[in-house]
Design a protein around this motif. Structure first.
Motif, short mmCIF file in Angstrom:
data_model
loop_
_atom_site.label_atom_id
_atom_site.label_comp_id
_atom_site.label_asym_id
_atom_site.label_seq_id
_atom_site.Cartn_x
_atom_site.Cartn_y
_atom_site.Cartn_z
N SER A 285 -17.60 -23.69 30.47
CA SER A 285 -16.67 -24.93 31.04
C SER A 285 -15.98 -24.49 32.21
O SER A 285 -16.40 -23.18 32.92
CB SER A 285 -15.50 -24.98 29.79
N VAL A 286 -15.51 -25.50 32.99
CA VAL A 286 -14.90 -25.27 34.38
C VAL A 286 -13.50 -25.46 34.29
O VAL A 286 -12.98 -26.22 33.55
CB VAL A 286 -15.50 -26.62 35.20
N VAL A 287 -12.61 -24.43 34.85
CA VAL A 287 -11.16 -24.42 34.83
C VAL A 287 -10.69 -24.48 36.21
O VAL A 287 -11.44 -23.77 36.81
CB VAL A 287 -10.76 -23.46 33.97
N THR A 288 -9.53 -24.64 36.52
CA THR A 288 -9.19 -24.87 37.80
C THR A 288 -7.85 -23.86 37.66
O THR A 288 -6.93 -23.85 36.99
CB THR A 288 -8.48 -26.13 38.36
N ILE A 289 -8.09 -22.80 38.65
CA ILE A 289 -7.00 -21.70 38.68
C ILE A 289 -6.60 -21.75 40.19
O ILE A 289 -7.29 -21.36 41.08
CB ILE A 289 -7.43 -20.40 38.59
#
Length: 259
Positions: A174-178
């Motif tokens: 999955s793609v997460v934003t940090i």
């Protein structure tokens, strides 16, 4: 004695008939509006199909043009990667995704090949970054083809779409934003709020120490140590024990110069 007459049954009947007429007219308008929108969408999709055929070579070869074309598809409800190769009621399989039906298998195969390379890269680097790699780092590594075959001319949008194409497999990717960065997570474990805060701080400052977390976030020493140790256990941060106070760095937040 008043000569006014009360409201009779006929008044209620007229009101009911009027309400029924309004409802019928409203339903007719909604139906007409929906039919008009459906016709417009059909025309747009037909024009999009013709555009895709006319510019197929550019779509296949230019990552920027391909990304803009994919966004145009999404704007009118066409998901280029939505496959139809699932058995239908008749038991027969479809012809593949919209990419494959419109442009042939080249673009469709391109995204699945890219997804395979991303999976290989994430698995190869999991021991170094704990299963968290920046989208731009992934893009540059695949472009240069280090350790995973020849390079591919791709954009960030291509990487994101390839990761999305893995969803039906339940792969855990999955793609997460940090902070301000998009990261590909290849492990099913969720980051908690404290872990995300530390990784964002490392992204901004380059590294953190326990005392920095305590001074700037008001955390207790126990809280800071717990979060750091959890991140170390998952290989999401590295420790520099040579500094006066141990410094913690995130491999996922390092530059791309060494790629």
């Amino acid at each position: 004695m008043s000569s006014r007459r009360g409201v009779g049954l006929s008044a209620f009947q007229n009101r009911t008939a009027l309400s029924s007429q309004y409802a019928s007219h409203g339903a007719s308008l909604r139906s007409t509006h929906a039919s008009s929108l459906e016709n417009q969408l059909s025309v747009f999709q037909s024009l999009l199909h013709n555009f895709a055929l006319q510019h197929s070579d550019t779509i296949k070869s230019d990552p920027t043009f391909r990304a803009e074309f994919a966004r145009m598809c999404n704007a009118i409800g066409v998901d280029p990667l939505a496959g139809s190769n699932v058995k239908g009621k008749s038991g027969s399989k479809g012809k593949g995704s919209w990419w494959a039906q419109t442009l042939g298998g080249d673009v469709n195969d391109f995204y699945f090949e890219l997804a395979v390379r991303i999976v290989e890269l994430c698995r190869a680097t999991r021991g170094e970054n704990g299963g968290l790699i920046g989208v731009e780092e992934c893009r540059e590594t695949v472009r240069k083809g280090k350790g995973i075959g020849g390079g591919m001319d791709i954009s960030d949008d291509d990487v994101l779409r390839a990761v999305k194409s893995l969803d039906p497999l339940g792969s855990g990717f999955s793609v997460v934003t940090i902070g301000s960065r998009q990261m590909i997570r290849s492990i099913p474990k969720e980051l908690n709020t404290d872990q995300s805060t530390v990784l964002e701080a490392i992204q901004l400052l380059g590294h953190v120490t326990c005392s920095m977390l305590e001074d700037n976030l008001g955390w207790s020493n126990a809280r800071s140590e717990t979060v750091i140790q959890d991140l170390l256990a998952d290989s999401l941060v590295w420790v520099d024990a040579q500094a006066p106070e141990k410094e913690y760095w995130s491999p996922a937040s390092m530059g791309l110069d060494d790629l």
